[in-house]
Design a protein around this motif. Structure first.
Motif, PDB file in Angstrom:
ATOM      1  N   ASN A  52      -3.298  23.095 -12.435  1.00  0.00           N
ATOM      2  CA  ASN A  52      -3.427  22.072 -11.214  1.00  0.00           C
ATOM      3  C   ASN A  52      -4.234  21.333 -11.139  1.00  0.00           C
ATOM      4  O   ASN A  52      -4.563  20.375 -10.415  1.00  0.00           O
ATOM      5  N   VAL A  53      -5.429  21.092 -12.360  1.00  0.00           N
ATOM      6  CA  VAL A  53      -6.334  20.210 -12.375  1.00  0.00           C
ATOM      7  C   VAL A  53      -5.643  18.842 -12.815  1.00  0.00           C
ATOM      8  O   VAL A  53      -6.233  17.826 -12.330  1.00  0.00           O
ATOM      9  N   VAL A  54      -4.604  18.916 -13.438  1.00  0.00           N
ATOM     10  CA  VAL A  54      -3.867  17.470 -13.868  1.00  0.00           C
ATOM     11  C   VAL A  54      -3.452  16.610 -12.823  1.00  0.00           C
ATOM     12  O   VAL A  54      -3.957  15.443 -12.557  1.00  0.00           O
ATOM     13  N   PRO A  55      -2.497  16.998 -11.733  1.00  0.00           N
ATOM     14  CA  PRO A  55      -2.319  16.195 -10.762  1.00  0.00           C
ATOM     15  C   PRO A  55      -3.600  15.848  -9.920  1.00  0.00           C
ATOM     16  O   PRO A  55      -3.471  14.673  -9.439  1.00  0.00           O
ATOM     17  N   ALA A  56      -4.490  16.642  -9.856  1.00  0.00           N
ATOM     18  CA  ALA A  56      -5.649  16.233  -8.932  1.00  0.00           C
ATOM     19  C   ALA A  56      -6.524  14.947  -9.909  1.00  0.00           C
ATOM     20  O   ALA A  56      -6.823  14.107  -8.961  1.00  0.00           O
ATOM     21  N   LEU A  57      -6.616  15.106 -11.128  1.00  0.00           N
ATOM     22  CA  LEU A  57      -7.027  13.978 -11.943  1.00  0.00           C
ATOM     23  C   LEU A  57      -6.168  12.775 -11.917  1.00  0.00           C
ATOM     24  O   LEU A  57      -6.861  11.619 -11.628  1.00  0.00           O
ATOM     25  N   VAL A  58      -4.748  13.101 -11.859  1.00  0.00           N
ATOM     26  CA  VAL A  58      -4.033  11.771 -11.624  1.00  0.00           C
ATOM     27  C   VAL A  58      -4.386  10.866 -10.290  1.00  0.00           C
ATOM     28  O   VAL A  58      -4.483   9.762 -10.293  1.00  0.00           O
ATOM     29  N   ILE A  59      -4.560  11.756  -9.224  1.00  0.00           N
ATOM     30  CA  ILE A  59      -4.884  11.274  -7.938  1.00  0.00           C
ATOM     31  C   ILE A  59      -6.209  10.578  -8.028  1.00  0.00           C
ATOM     32  O   ILE A  59      -6.348   9.350  -7.261  1.00  0.00           O
ATOM     33  N   THR A  60      -7.167  11.248  -8.537  1.00  0.00           N
ATOM     34  CA  THR A  60      -8.419  10.854  -8.560  1.00  0.00           C
ATOM     35  C   THR A  60      -8.702   9.440  -9.278  1.00  0.00           C
ATOM     36  O   THR A  60      -9.319   8.515  -8.824  1.00  0.00           O
TER      37      THR A  60
ATOM     38  N   THR B 171       0.562  -1.177   0.055  1.00  0.00           N
ATOM     39  CA  THR B 171       0.008   0.129  -0.064  1.00  0.00           C
ATOM     40  C   THR B 171       0.640   1.234  -0.083  1.00  0.00           C
ATOM     41  O   THR B 171       0.498   2.098  -0.804  1.00  0.00           O
ATOM     42  N   ILE B 172       1.848   1.362   0.898  1.00  0.00           N
ATOM     43  CA  ILE B 172       2.662   2.406   1.048  1.00  0.00           C
ATOM     44  C   ILE B 172       3.500   2.786  -0.330  1.00  0.00           C
ATOM     45  O   ILE B 172       3.717   3.895  -0.820  1.00  0.00           O
ATOM     46  N   VAL B 173       3.882   1.512  -0.868  1.00  0.00           N
ATOM     47  CA  VAL B 173       4.865   1.835  -2.080  1.00  0.00           C
ATOM     48  C   VAL B 173       3.975   2.243  -3.438  1.00  0.00           C
ATOM     49  O   VAL B 173       4.410   3.162  -4.048  1.00  0.00           O
TER      50      VAL B 173
ATOM     51  N   LEU C  94       4.194  10.247  -6.675  1.00  0.00           N
ATOM     52  CA  LEU C  94       5.116  10.664  -7.457  1.00  0.00           C
ATOM     53  C   LEU C  94       4.549  11.039  -8.938  1.00  0.00           C
ATOM     54  O   LEU C  94       5.072  11.861  -9.536  1.00  0.00           O
ATOM     55  N   GLY C  95       3.907  10.153  -9.510  1.00  0.00           N
ATOM     56  CA  GLY C  95       3.123  10.196 -10.682  1.00  0.00           C
ATOM     57  C   GLY C  95       2.352  11.714 -10.729  1.00  0.00           C
ATOM     58  O   GLY C  95       2.577  12.406 -11.780  1.00  0.00           O
ATOM     59  N   ALA C  96       1.707  11.860  -9.556  1.00  0.00           N
ATOM     60  CA  ALA C  96       1.120  13.193  -9.797  1.00  0.00           C
ATOM     61  C   ALA C  96       1.959  14.337  -9.849  1.00  0.00           C
ATOM     62  O   ALA C  96       1.970  15.439 -10.226  1.00  0.00           O
ATOM     63  N   TRP C  97       3.411  14.225  -8.883  1.00  0.00           N
ATOM     64  CA  TRP C  97       4.422  15.263  -8.971  1.00  0.00           C
ATOM     65  C   TRP C  97       4.878  15.473 -10.404  1.00  0.00           C
ATOM     66  O   TRP C  97       5.131  16.601 -10.860  1.00  0.00           O
TER      67      TRP C  97
END
Length: 420
Positions: free
Chosen positions: A72-80, A20-22, A29-32
């Protein structure tokens, strides 16, 4: 490589917490990375392309950071979309993260749209006739509507409910909302009336004595109108006051090309008399009076000849007065003045006598509306008229001053000394 990946998969499957942590770290990292690529590469590329256009050098259009906000929407979409791929996370955590990201995306888009509307207003205000039909109030209304919708959607996303449920509950809050947004609604109606009826524009000179406002309109917004007074202070007036309160707009004067002069000379009534032959001959020296005196004397002579024997008595005849001659001179002087507007009303008239003298009012318009020039022209006219008054045997009335009283007492004492 494939075998190593399978070994890592097997190792992580044996340790769920580490798995889970990894994977959560990989997601972050992908969002960053997505944020870095969008802001440092794509956004810079877009800004570089825009810099080659005329609008690219206009800092005022890009000070709202619209592109940065949308990025700023792009990293939020990645996390979503990636949070559901992280194993062993409680369902509640996944839902909360999705809801928070969705709310963040909605808020970001709402702020970006608000920035776009600000840019639209900035571009519109640069139009030559933008001050005649300002749209800032309407832009602000649209912004309020956007933020209201965004607020409803954000709340709905955070509580994981349909926006329809929130909207259905607003009906019961209508009275409260009407009370809360009372000023906004009144200002909206006032803004529409001001714009549609062309009541005020940016740049108009307005005067509201009850609010001590006297100056130029510098901004018309939804809730307020800003006026810079002549002492350089700035007054902020609610927009609705321009509908409910009386005020004076000097735009008509500025557009007419002439500004009114309406002032009176207070004449000493004891100095008013008929002109003698010698005085009339002296006044013939005035170029502006030659035609008047000739025509007036001819008119009076014809009138007096009809009186026959009764005309032998001076009290029965018409004669030229010094005040009437002065009035004719003032009119001729104004008609020949290069800075007096000859196409507008021009007259010289007597007003009702007062305890302060006989008012002789000069009513005309200057050929300019510029304040300093107007005051200079007005002062020049009255400088000349006051100085020329003694030529007509007239005096300006004024109350006795301390100097007058001292001179009178001194004269009385001298007369008494002579008598003794």
């Amino acid at each position: 490589m494939k075998e190593q990946f399978e070994q890592w998969q097997k190792l992580l499957s044996e340790h769920p917490d580490m798995d889970t942590i990894v994977k959560l770290a990989v997601l972050l990292l992908g969002a960053w990375i997505a944020n870095f690529v969008v802001k440092k590469i794509l956004m810079r590329g877009v800004l570089t392309v825009i810099s080659y256009t005329p609008a690219g050098h206009d800092k005022q259009l890009f000070e709202r950071n619209i592109i940065a906000r949308l990025a700023n929407v792009v990293p939020a979409l990645v996390i979503t979309y990636g949070i559901s791929s992280v194993p062993n996370l409680p369902e509640e955590v996944v839902v909360v993260v999705n809801n928070v990201c969705t709310a963040f995306i909605i808020l970001t888009i709402g702020r970006a749209i608000s920035g776009i509307l600000t840019v639209v207003n900035t571009v519109y205000e640069r139009q030559p006739d933008a001050h005649e039909k300002p749209i800032k109030g309407y832009i602000q209304v649209v912004k309020i509507a956007i933020y209201a919708v965004a607020t409803i959607l954000v709340v709905a996303a955070l509580i994981d409910k349909s926006p329809v449920i929130l909207l259905s509950g607003l009906g019961a809050m209508a009275a409260v909302l009407m009370l809360v947004f009372q000023d906004t609604l009144l200002s909206l109606v006032a803004s529409v009336q001001i714009t549609s009826n062309d009541i005020i524009r940016v740049g108009d000179w307005v005067e509201m004595p009850n609010l001590n406002v006297d100056g130029d309109v510098i901004d018309i917004a939804l809730h307020t109108v800003k006026v810079q007074n002549w002492d350089k202070t700035i007054s902020t007036i609610p927009t609705k006051r321009f509908i409910s309160d009386p005020f004076k707009n000097w735009r008509g004067m500025q557009e007419s090309g002439g500004r009114r002069v309406k002032r009176s000379l207070m004449l000493d009534q004891n100095s008013v008399h008929f002109l003698s032959d010698d005085e009339r001959k002296e006044l013939n020296r005035f170029r502006l009076l030659k035609d008047y005196l000739a025509s007036k004397q001819k008119e009076i002579d014809e009138w007096n000849q009809k009186l026959k024997d009764e005309g032998k008595e001076p009290v029965n005849t018409r004669r030229i007065s010094n005040i009437g001659t002065f009035r004719a001179y003032v009119r001729a002087y104004l008609q020949s003045h290069p800075r007096v507007h000859q196409e507008m009303t021009l007259m010289v008239r007597q007003l009702n006598p007062t305890a302060d003298g006989l008012p002789l009012e000069i009513y005309c318009f200057t050929a300019t509306t510029e304040w300093v020039e107007y005051e200079g022209i007005q002062s020049d006219i009255f400088d000349h008229l006051i100085s020329i008054l003694p030529e007509f045997g007239l005096r300006v009335f004024q109350h006795p001053s301390g100097v007058d009283m001292r001179e009178m007492v001194t004269e009385i004492k001298q007369n008494r000394h002579i008598d003794t």
